[in-house]
Design a protein around this motif. Structure first.
Motif: not given
Ligand code: DC
Length: 230
Positions: A108-124
């Motif tokens: 689901v696109a919106g689920v991925r958007d939310a997860m990708v945002r979190l993952q990018q923040a974790m890897a900052q």
């Protein structure tokens, strides 16, 4: 000291998480298990009896969830725990029910958007080994090292079967292979961010390789990119 980002993608059962954990330990980097995050949302959806074909509800659920990956010391080792809305769900997200439904939720696109945002923040700040399906292509397109890990479906089935057996869970190998094929198909053919090797990723077929050899290869590649052993 330079801290790089390492993206590790590949199909189910290719050994990503085992390899990622060991590589992260060598450099004292953080290991981020992105599959655990999709699993946590799937668990919550199942617990709340959300209709898995209702994309809007799944997106709301993903956006309203607090997912954290925490390291806790156990028996002299640091073990990654998945915390969902304050509760430790590390074991619950590995259930067969979650495993059999997670591909649908992850498509689901919106689920991925939310997860990708979190993952990018974790890897900052770098210093991460992140495993998943779309890390090199979408989450960390600028990662210094990208690996696409694969193995034959029979070998992947065998590895999972052994892993489950060691935990005292007996399953039929042929059935397990069929489930992996099904998951691979959904993960590779979904419209949003499908499982795909990034153009600049190195393909590593581990069918005939030992775990030690795979880790050594990736550690050497990471050192070439500037990562420093701990
Ligand atoms: O790696 P895993 O088996 O824990 O992943 C669970 C599911 O989540 C798998 O079906 C694919 C999906 N996934 C994804 O779509 N994108 C990621 N970055 C990680 C996992």
């Amino acid at each position: 000291m330079k801290k790089i980002s390492i993206a590790l993608d590949g199909p189910a059962g290719s050994g990503k998480s085992t390899v990622a954990k060991l590589v992260a330990q060598k450099f004292d980097y953080i290991y981020i298990d992105t599959g655990a995050m999709y699993r946590a949302i799937t668990l919550k959806a199942l617990q709340q009896n959300v209709d898995l074909s209702n994309e809007r509800q799944l997106v709301d659920l993903a956006e309203q969830s607090d997912i954290q990956l925490q390291y806790l010391w156990e028996d002299g080792q640091s073990i990654l725990h998945t915390i969902l809305d304050g509760l430790d769900v590390s074991e619950a997200i590995r259930s067969i029910e979650v495993t059999n439904n997670v591909s649908v939720v992850a498509s689901v696109a919106g689920v991925r958007d939310a997860m990708v945002r979190l993952q990018q923040a974790m890897a900052q700040s770098g210093g991460v080994v992140m495993d998943g399906r779309d890390i090199g292509t979408v989450v960390l397109p600028n990662a210094e090292l990208k690996i696409f890990l694969t193995a034959s479906v029979e070998e992947r089935g065998k590895r999972r079967w052994l892993e489950l057996k060691q935990k005292g869970i007996d399953v039929d190998l042929a059935e397990l292979i069929e489930q992996i094929k099904k998951r691979d198909f959904i993960d590779s053919n979904r419209e949003v961010n499908p499982l795909r090797q990034a153009e600049d990723a190195l393909l590593l077929d581990t069918t005939e390789m030992t775990l030690e050899a795979v880790v050594e290869r990736i550690v050497n590649l990471a050192k070439e990119k500037g990562a420093v052993l701990k």
